[in-house]
Design an enzyme around this catalytic site. Structure first.
Site, PDB file in Angstrom:
ATOM      1  N   ALA A  33      -6.478 -14.600  -3.573  1.00 35.89           N
ATOM      2  CA  ALA A  33      -7.450 -13.548  -3.865  1.00 35.89           C
ATOM      3  C   ALA A  33      -8.538 -13.978  -4.824  1.00 35.89           C
ATOM      4  CB  ALA A  33      -6.715 -12.344  -4.455  1.00 35.89           C
ATOM      5  N   CYS A  34      -9.734 -13.445  -4.603  1.00 30.59           N
ATOM      6  CA  CYS A  34     -10.839 -13.436  -5.556  1.00 30.59           C
ATOM      7  C   CYS A  34     -11.734 -12.269  -5.153  1.00 30.59           C
ATOM      8  CB  CYS A  34     -11.669 -14.720  -5.517  1.00 30.59           C
ATOM      9  SG  CYS A  34     -10.797 -16.220  -6.033  1.00 30.59           S
ATOM     10  N   SER A  35     -12.463 -11.726  -6.097  1.00 30.04           N
ATOM     11  CA  SER A  35     -13.360 -10.601  -5.800  1.00 30.04           C
ATOM     12  C   SER A  35     -14.683 -10.804  -6.533  1.00 30.04           C
ATOM     13  CB  SER A  35     -12.737  -9.277  -6.244  1.00 30.04           C
ATOM     14  OG  SER A  35     -11.478  -9.066  -5.636  1.00 30.04           O
ATOM     15  N   ASN A  73     -12.233 -12.200   0.302  1.00 27.92           N
ATOM     16  CA  ASN A  73     -11.742 -13.398   0.980  1.00 27.92           C
ATOM     17  C   ASN A  73     -11.748 -13.209   2.495  1.00 27.92           C
ATOM     18  OD1 ASN A  73      -9.699 -12.805  -1.635  1.00 27.92           O
ATOM     19  ND2 ASN A  73     -10.882 -14.688  -1.721  1.00 27.92           N
ATOM     20  N   ARG A 116      -9.332  -4.699  -1.449  1.00 27.94           N
ATOM     21  CA  ARG A 116     -10.147  -4.946  -2.640  1.00 27.94           C
ATOM     22  C   ARG A 116     -11.631  -4.812  -2.319  1.00 27.94           C
ATOM     23  NH1 ARG A 116      -9.819  -9.935  -3.548  1.00 27.94           N
ATOM     24  NH2 ARG A 116      -8.194 -10.603  -2.091  1.00 27.94           N
TER      25      ARG A 116
END
Length: 343
Positions: free
Chosen positions: A21-23, A195, A227
């Site tokens: 994950a990354c946002s 992602n 997300r």
């Protein structure tokens, strides 16, 4: 019937894959205020130090072979993971670039050296060194074909990434490789990136949640489409008529809402990621905020107040030697050798 089919498709997309994950979010404020925030999420610790590079440095995209050589036009601040690869940064013209994990990425490779290659270790640096606006990046991408080389990391994980760039005007460009083809999306409306799945499919999923209405219901898991939907709703519903300090604080609260709890675990799911650090880049005022999720504090570098003239030293903040930092840390940056790329 149509809604049931759509919901089934959503369930398939939301249920597949690991939570890597990354946002990223972009706040567009009054008086041309543009603030970009992101979380860096991963399953194992990623040591990250901050570097400030002056303009006028000679660089190259690979140690040898058919590659790019350039002299940097602009100074920048970089977040460098493992002291070997730039994950993100902002240059002195207010161009912000962030790399996020995208496991479906398949890059264009340089068959028999016919295309010039860029290592992922310096990919962010290349664009921040050479371009001031998203329009300039877009034109370069249309005029140039290039190949990407990515070194495995974290015990053999393939470095599969996509990128978003936002300039001082608030215009955003998303770069994504699918099956060796570069897809580019550009608009001021593209204010969120997470992602998987690919960006075009993500927009379609988010359109569904817009119809549901975020005030009534929002998806709540840590998976990428969830997300994306939460970040999209919240970044569009925080005040934009605020000063730069409050804007940065608002972005941080949105990031906290989509962050994966630190140390997050599920039974029989060993590869889950949790949020390790977050950053906020004020493209108008050239302030770069940074903080770890295992600390309460956020500190900042005021890029516009540093010497970025050609010949000035590279500066570094070794985050392993400092904890609980607050406020501007310009005076804590120390002269350093450039980071050594993990080619």
């Amino acid at each position: 019937m149509k809604n049931r089919i759509l919901l089934f498709a959503l369930a398939v997309l939301l249920g597949c894959g690991e939570a890597l994950a990354c946002s990223r979010v972009v706040l567009l404020g009054r008086d041309n205020l543009t603030v970009v925030g992101r979380t860096l999420d991963w399953r194992t610790p990623i040591p990250t130090n901050l570097y400030v590079y002056p303009r006028g440095m000679q660089k190259q995209g690979m140690p040898e072979g058919n590659t790019y050589h350039w002299k940097s036009k602009y100074g920048s601040v970089l977040a460098v993971s493992y002291d070997g690869g730039a994950t993100e940064g902002m240059n002195e013209k207010g161009l912000v670039m962030n790399a996020l994990f995208c496991k479906g990425s398949i890059y264009r490779t340089s068959a028999e050296g016919k295309l010039r290659s860029l290592s992922l270790a310096v990919f962010v640096s290349f664009f921040l060194d050479n371009f001031a606006t998203v329009d300039e990046v877009h034109q370069w991408l249309k005029d140039n074909e290039f190949a990407i080389y990515g070194k495995d990391f974290d015990g053999g994980t393939e470095a599969a990434l996509h990128w978003a760039l936002t300039d001082r005007s608030g215009n955003t460009l998303v770069m994504e490789f699918q099956n060796g083809k570069l897809d580019v999306y550009m608009s001021r409306d593209y204010r969120v990136l997470t992602n998987d799945p690919p960006f075009e499919k993500m927009l379609a999923i988010n359109n569904y949640w817009k119809q549901v209405g975020g005030a009534n219901q929002l998806p709540g898991t840590v998976r990428s489409p969830d997300r994306f939907a939460r970040a999209s709703f919240f970044i569009e519903h925080v005040p934009d008529s605020v000063d730069y300090k409050q804007a940065a604080a608002e972005v941080l609260t949105v990031l906290n809402n989509v962050a994966v709890p630190y140390g997050y675990e599920l039974e029989d799911a060993p590869n889950l990621s949790s949020s390790q650090w977050r950053s906020v880049a004020d493209a108008k005022n050239l302030i770069y905020y940074f903080g770890f999720f295992y600390e309460f504090s956020v500190f900042n570098i005021e890029l516009g107040k540093l010497n970025l003239e050609e010949g000035a030293p590279v500066l570094k903040m070794d985050t392993s030697k400092h904890t609980d930092l607050h406020g501007c840390i310009n005076d804590l940056l120390v002269p350093s050798a450039p980071f050594t790329p993990m080619w």
